[in-house]
Each structure stands twice: as C-alpha cells, then as structure tokens.
Scaffold this active site. Structure first.
Site, short mmCIF file in Angstrom:
data_model
loop_
_atom_site.label_atom_id
_atom_site.label_comp_id
_atom_site.label_asym_id
_atom_site.label_seq_id
_atom_site.Cartn_x
_atom_site.Cartn_y
_atom_site.Cartn_z
N SER A 119 54.12 -60.22 -4.90
CA SER A 119 53.51 -60.07 -3.58
C SER A 119 54.44 -59.32 -2.64
O SER A 119 54.01 -58.86 -1.59
CB SER A 119 53.26 -61.44 -2.96
OG SER A 119 52.50 -62.24 -3.81
N HIS A 142 48.52 -55.82 -7.90
CA HIS A 142 48.54 -57.04 -7.09
C HIS A 142 47.12 -57.57 -6.91
O HIS A 142 46.32 -57.01 -6.15
CB HIS A 142 49.19 -56.73 -5.73
CG HIS A 142 49.39 -57.93 -4.88
ND1 HIS A 142 49.00 -58.01 -3.57
CD2 HIS A 142 49.92 -59.15 -5.18
CE1 HIS A 142 49.28 -59.21 -3.10
NE2 HIS A 142 49.84 -59.91 -4.05
N GLU A 154 45.50 -54.28 -5.25
CA GLU A 154 46.39 -53.24 -4.74
C GLU A 154 47.18 -52.68 -5.93
O GLU A 154 47.82 -53.45 -6.66
CB GLU A 154 47.37 -53.83 -3.71
CG GLU A 154 46.70 -54.29 -2.42
CD GLU A 154 47.66 -54.97 -1.44
OE1 GLU A 154 47.39 -54.93 -0.23
OE2 GLU A 154 48.67 -55.55 -1.88
N ASN A 192 49.65 -58.32 2.35
CA ASN A 192 50.69 -59.33 2.61
C ASN A 192 51.57 -58.98 3.79
O ASN A 192 52.13 -59.87 4.42
CB ASN A 192 51.54 -59.55 1.37
CG ASN A 192 51.01 -60.73 0.58
OD1 ASN A 192 50.78 -61.79 1.15
ND2 ASN A 192 50.79 -60.55 -0.69
P1 NAI Z 1 52.83 -70.34 -9.93
O1 NAI Z 1 54.03 -71.07 -9.46
O2 NAI Z 1 51.48 -70.97 -9.81
O3 NAI Z 1 53.02 -69.94 -11.48
C1 NAI Z 1 54.15 -69.32 -11.97
C2 NAI Z 1 54.22 -69.59 -13.47
O4 NAI Z 1 55.25 -68.78 -14.03
C3 NAI Z 1 54.57 -71.05 -13.81
O5 NAI Z 1 53.60 -71.56 -14.69
C4 NAI Z 1 55.94 -70.95 -14.49
O6 NAI Z 1 56.12 -71.89 -15.54
C5 NAI Z 1 55.89 -69.54 -15.03
N1 NAI Z 1 57.20 -68.93 -15.27
C6 NAI Z 1 58.30 -68.97 -14.49
N2 NAI Z 1 59.29 -68.25 -15.04
C7 NAI Z 1 58.81 -67.74 -16.20
C8 NAI Z 1 59.34 -66.92 -17.22
N3 NAI Z 1 60.58 -66.47 -17.16
N4 NAI Z 1 58.54 -66.59 -18.29
C9 NAI Z 1 57.28 -67.05 -18.37
N5 NAI Z 1 56.71 -67.84 -17.42
C10 NAI Z 1 57.46 -68.17 -16.35
O7 NAI Z 1 52.88 -68.92 -9.19
P2 NAI Z 1 51.64 -67.98 -8.78
O8 NAI Z 1 51.08 -68.43 -7.48
O9 NAI Z 1 50.75 -67.82 -9.94
O10 NAI Z 1 52.42 -66.60 -8.47
C11 NAI Z 1 52.82 -65.75 -9.52
C12 NAI Z 1 53.10 -64.36 -8.95
O11 NAI Z 1 51.90 -63.84 -8.34
C13 NAI Z 1 54.19 -64.32 -7.87
O12 NAI Z 1 54.90 -63.12 -8.01
C14 NAI Z 1 53.38 -64.33 -6.59
O13 NAI Z 1 54.07 -63.75 -5.52
C15 NAI Z 1 52.18 -63.50 -6.99
N6 NAI Z 1 50.96 -63.72 -6.22
C16 NAI Z 1 50.60 -64.99 -5.85
C17 NAI Z 1 49.41 -65.18 -5.15
C18 NAI Z 1 48.97 -66.57 -4.77
O14 NAI Z 1 48.00 -66.67 -3.99
N7 NAI Z 1 49.58 -67.62 -5.29
C19 NAI Z 1 48.54 -64.05 -4.77
C20 NAI Z 1 48.97 -62.78 -5.31
C21 NAI Z 1 50.16 -62.63 -5.97
#
Ligand code: NAI
Length: 288
Positions: A119, A142, A154, A192
């Site tokens: 993000s 994104h 995006e 964002n």
């Molecule tokens: P989340 O915390 O729900 O999930 C992240 C996942 O990544 C977890 O299941 C964790 O176990 C896993 N993980 C961590 N390190 C890892 C690794 N080295 N290898 C494999 N898996 C690993 O996070 P979320 O919300 O899904 O965000 C993920 C990405 O998407 C971030 O970069 C965030 O900024 C971006 N994003 C989030 C949005 C949201 O609304 N939550 C919207 C758009 C983008």
C-alpha cells in the site's frame, strides 16, 4: 498478455481475496503463507465463499466446481517456478518483502512478472531486491479490500519497470471487469495518499478511545459525506496494524510532512491487539 498461472504470497486479508479473484478468472492459482496451517484456513474460507455464491445464485454449480479446482495451497519450495505472475501480499514490512522477493528471484522463470500489493512502499525500492534482469518485470498491483468486489486496481510503474508490461496488465485487468489505472511510484500511490487524511483527521478529531465518538464520526461521513463507510469502521476492516504501517511509511516517504503524521491512538490500538475485524475487536467489537 497471457496469464495462466498466478502465485499469491501471503494468505491474509488481501492474499485470500486476490487468490479467489484470480481463481474466478479461471486461472491456476497457488497460495503460499509462512504459516501453512493458516493458508489452509484461508483456502477453506475461499471454498466456503464459492459455496455461498452458488447458494445465492451468483455462480453456477459448474463454475464453482471449476473455480475450486483452480486453487491450491503450496509451500514456497513447491510452487510452479514457471508461473506467469507472482503477487506478494505479505505484511507491510519492507525487510520481509525484500527477503521474499530475493528468494523468489532465485526460483522463478525469467518471464515471471513480479508484483507487490504494497500500500505504501516504493516499487522502485522493492525492485532493488531482485536481479538487474528482473527489474523490467517488477511492478505494483494494488488491489483494494475486499479484492473480489472492489473494482479498482492501481498498477504502479516503478522507475525501471517496462512500461509495456504495465500497459498490457492494465488492459488485461480492464478486460476482466476490473478498473485498472496506471499510477506513478509516489508514496501511497493515488487512493492511499488521499485517504491518509480521511483516517488522520478523524483520529485527530476524536483523539482518545471513545466508541460513541467513533460511531458519530462514521455516521456523519456516511450519511452526510456520502462515503460508503466511515473512517473508523473502514480502519477496522483494513486492519489497524496494516493501516498504521501504511501511515508510518507514507509519512516517512514524504520526509515527515506533518499532514501525514500517524496518530498515537493507532499505536495504542496495535499494542492492545485491537487490530480490527480480523481480531474480533478494533475501534468497535465484533462477534467472531
Ligand atoms: P494480513 O496481516 O491480513 O496478512 C499477511 C499474511 O502474510 C499473514 O497471513 C502472514 O502469515 C503472511 N506472511 C508474513 N510474512 C510472510 C512471508 N515472509 N512469507 C509468506 N507469508 C508471509 O495483511 P493484509 O491486510 O492481507 O495485507 C497484505 C499486504 O496488502 C500489505 O502489503 C498491505 O499493505 C496490502 N494491502 C492491504 C489492504 C487491506 O485493506 N488490508 C488493502 C490493499 C493492500
């Protein structure tokens, strides 16, 4: 552009939605998480979501059977190294993202496109974790939450990204019922960046933990402002930890410009484990 196989790294809020969306485009999807058990839980949630879509008549039984077959969970060393696209959707942590991209770089075919769902981090900066030859194939994709529903994507062109790949991907997404737009690699991209003040001003206006005030601000923004969600319920949906990391990262990337400054309540909420809907408690409480 031909995309047949997609690897999604990270099976959290976004990874799960992204994997489901690609499976619904009838592509082969492999989902990976550092926590394998959690990836299996995410897969199960996707399968349940397909069942619900079938039950409500939104998808046919034939489609659901097909989509379910499209998706599987893999360990990182089992993924198809010839996949066309890898999308990284792990936690918003630069070091962790660099590490996973460096690993993938040694594994994946020359033609594989590398994308981050970050993000807030610079795509050009993330691309430094891969070899020189890969940088042209490295960009940002994104998605928005929930990825299966939100139309906007995006597509971020890093300094060294081959613009033809960016343009082809935009065309590809637009042909698949998403609305894709090209973004330059500036902090927070478009949405964002603008949204920082939606959250930030709301936090500064309320200032301390006060559920009645959160509810009031949300209601005003929805009913008077015309927003679909108010800032507090939206932060709960996004994940307060993720939203806080994004705010910190955009703030730093703009050399500490005051208008992007995070709020201490965000840090307190994270410390208290009030991470939003996914934790069952955030600004509001949820039944799990
Ligand atoms: P989340 O915390 O729900 O999930 C992240 C996942 O990544 C977890 O299941 C964790 O176990 C896993 N993980 C961590 N390190 C890892 C690794 N080295 N290898 C494999 N898996 C690993 O996070 P979320 O919300 O899904 O965000 C993920 C990405 O998407 C971030 O970069 C965030 O900024 C971006 N994003 C989030 C949005 C949201 O609304 N939550 C919207 C758009 C983008």
């Amino acid at each position: 552009m031909k995309i047949n196989t997609v690897i999604v790294i990270g099976a959290g809020t976004m990874g799960q939605g992204i994997a489901q969306w690609f499976a619904q485009q009838n592509l082969t999807v492999e989902m990976v998480d550092q926590n394998f058990e959690f990836a299996l839980i995410s897969l199960n949630r996707i399968l349940q979501s397909f069942d619900k879509l079938e039950a409500s008549g939104k998808l046919s039984n034939a489609d659901v059977t097909l989509f379910k077959k499209n998706i599987s969970v893999k360990k990182i060393d089992e993924i198809n190294s010839n996949a066309d696209l890898v999308i990284e959707a792990i936690i918003e942590n630069l070091e962790a993202k660099n590490k996973i991209f460096a690993t993938l770089d040694t594994m994946m075919s020359k033609h594989t496109i590398f994308a981050s769902n970050t993000s807030s981090f610079s795509i050009t900066q993330l691309a430094q974790s891969v070899r020189e030859e890969r940088k042209a194939n490295f960009l940002g994709i994104h998605f928005f939450n929930p990825a299966t529903i939100m139309k906007l994507v995006e597509v971020i062109n890093g300094l060294e990204t081959n613009i033809e790949i960016t343009s082809s991907l935009i065309e590809w997404f637009n042909s698949k019922s998403k609305v894709a737009c090209k973004c330059s690699d500036s902090p927070g991209f478009i949405v964002n960046r603008i949204a920082r003040n939606f959250y930030g001003e709301a936090l500064r206006a309320v200032d301390t933990y006060d559920v009645d005030k959160f509810r009031e601000v949300d209601q005003v923004m929805r009913e008077v402002g015309g927003f679909k969600m108010g800032p507090f319920e939206l932060m709960d949906l996004i994940g307060i930890d993720i939203n806080f990391s994004v705010t910190e990262s955009v703030y730093r990337a703009f050399f500490d410009e005051a208008r992007f400054k995070p709020h201490r309540l965000q840090r307190e909420m994270v410390a208290a484990g009030r991470l939003g809907k996914k934790a069952g408690k955030g600004f509001f409480n949820y039944e799990t």
